[in-house]
Motif scaffolding. Structure first.
Motif, mmCIF file in Angstrom:
data_model
loop_
_atom_site.group_PDB
_atom_site.id
_atom_site.type_symbol
_atom_site.label_atom_id
_atom_site.label_comp_id
_atom_site.label_asym_id
_atom_site.label_seq_id
_atom_site.Cartn_x
_atom_site.Cartn_y
_atom_site.Cartn_z
ATOM 1 N N LYS A 70 1.492 9.258 -6.209
ATOM 2 C CA LYS A 70 1.159 10.533 -5.576
ATOM 3 C C LYS A 70 1.203 11.692 -6.562
ATOM 4 O O LYS A 70 0.311 12.547 -6.585
ATOM 5 N N GLN A 73 0.942 4.301 -2.728
ATOM 6 C CA GLN A 73 0.715 5.689 -2.325
ATOM 7 C C GLN A 73 1.846 6.598 -2.797
ATOM 8 O O GLN A 73 1.605 7.674 -3.351
ATOM 9 N N ASN A 124 0.824 -1.201 0.000
ATOM 10 C CA ASN A 124 0.000 0.000 0.000
ATOM 11 C C ASN A 124 0.864 1.260 0.000
ATOM 12 O O ASN A 124 0.584 2.220 -0.727
ATOM 13 N N SER A 125 1.921 1.244 0.786
ATOM 14 C CA SER A 125 2.832 2.400 0.834
ATOM 15 C C SER A 125 3.513 2.627 -0.510
ATOM 16 O O SER A 125 3.699 3.775 -0.942
ATOM 17 N N TYR A 161 -6.225 5.315 -4.496
ATOM 18 C CA TYR A 161 -5.046 6.118 -4.822
ATOM 19 C C TYR A 161 -5.365 7.374 -5.632
ATOM 20 O O TYR A 161 -4.485 7.946 -6.273
#
Length: 331
Positions: free
Chosen positions: A216, A212, A208-209, A237
């Motif tokens: 971004k 992200q 997930n990180s 996202y």
């Protein structure tokens, strides 16, 4: 925004508790516990409906489970027809792990089975309604196109979207529920199931990180895909999914929908039309050719084959991230 929430947001613990209530209602988890999780080899006998459920069962169960999967590699899960032997396996299983709403033949067979524990993954997280379009703000950018979106909304087969595994956060909620169910079905190995669940949660949090961070800052937020399977990923996202077809990867879009996608591609500076490995790429390639776009694979992870860009869920999701970063112009 074309998403309507079906179930209010609740804590993960609440989702898990709901799932466990469902387990009891679906045939009673005590049957498997009475067996002590013991098949002929002393392991919990788990039948998984298709790959995303198989991966959870293997990761959480580890050496204490034997996992059989109803959908073999290369088979399109939505179209699966069960053989009599497979239906028989359902009745003999200690645990059945499936995702209601994606495989009608499986749903029907499970409803008629006498399995010890039946785990429906859709009870362990929140479902949303998705059509062909999913995104955060079409209105400001597309303005007058809104009427067109509404006119063709029926083509998106809007309804409860079962593709929850393509969002690592939702998949993690399901994993926690599955882990709790395994602990209840086989108390002798509860500590191992708990530890394995936590290890998987750590992997999913890291994934997930990565998403992200990687998504971004991008040149565009819009991606076009043949199969409208990525609604949850888009919502998570901040992206906008434009599906050529609806939830069924084999459905054919209307000429009006194709024209709409051509307009969206131009306005949103879309670079790529995505297709998948288990369904025809004909429509995607035709649209890409007509609009001067590239094509690439965005894998809905319904099965792992020799053509998959990775050996398991984590690796293929990382490959999907790389494809999205390239297509969206990640900075």
């Amino acid at each position: 925004m074309n998403v309507r929430r079906l179930i209010p947001t609740t804590a993960v613990a609440g989702a898990v508790a709901l799932g466990l209530v469902t387990l009891s209602a679906c045939g009673g988890s005590s049957d498997a516990a009475d067996k002590g999780g013991n098949g002929n080899d002393g392991k919990l006998d788990v039948v998984a409906s298709f790959y995303p459920m198989q991966f959870l069962a293997e990761q959480i169960g580890g050496k204490h489970v034997t996992v059989n999967t109803l959908t073999k590699p290369g088979v399109e899960p939505h179209d699966l027809e069960l053989k009599p032997k497979q239906i028989g396996e359902l009745g003999e299983a200690d645990v059945i792990l499936y995702l209601k709403g994606i495989q009608p033949a499986v749903d029907e067979a499970i409803a008629q089975s006498n399995a010890g524990t039946t785990i429906d993954a859709t009870t362990l997280t929140k479902l949303e309604e998705h059509g062909t379009e999913v995104g955060h703000d079409h209105g400001a950018e597309h303005g007058s196109e809104e009427a067109g979106h509404e006119e063709h909304a029926g083509e998106g087969e809007a309804g409860a979207d079962p593709h929850i595994w393509l969002d690592p956060v939702k998949y993690g909620e399901v994993a926690q529920g599955v882990g709790a169910a395994f602990e209840k079905a086989d108390p002798a190995h509860a500590a191992t199931y708990k530890a394995n669940t936590q290890a998987l949660m750590t992997k999913l949090a890291a994934l997930n990180s990565e998403f992200q961070t990687g998504l971004k800052n991008t040149s565009t937020k819009t991606f076009i895909t043949t199969h409208s399977a990525f609604g949850y990923l888009a919502e998570r996202y901040g992206l906008e999914q434009e599906g050529i077809s609806g939830m069924d990867p084999e459905s054919e879009p209307s000429p009006a929908r194709i024209k709409e996608l051509q307009d969206i591609a131009k306005k949103d500076k879309v670079t790529t039309v995505f297709f998948e490995t288990l369904a025809s790429d004909k429509t995607a390639k035709t649209l890409a050719s007509d609009t001067g776009l590239k094509t690439d694979v965005l894998d809905p992870l319904e099965g792992i084959t020799d053509r998959s860009k990775g050996d398991d869920y984590i690796e293929v999701m990382q490959s999907n991230l790389a494809a999205l970063k390239k297509a969206l112009g990640a900075k």
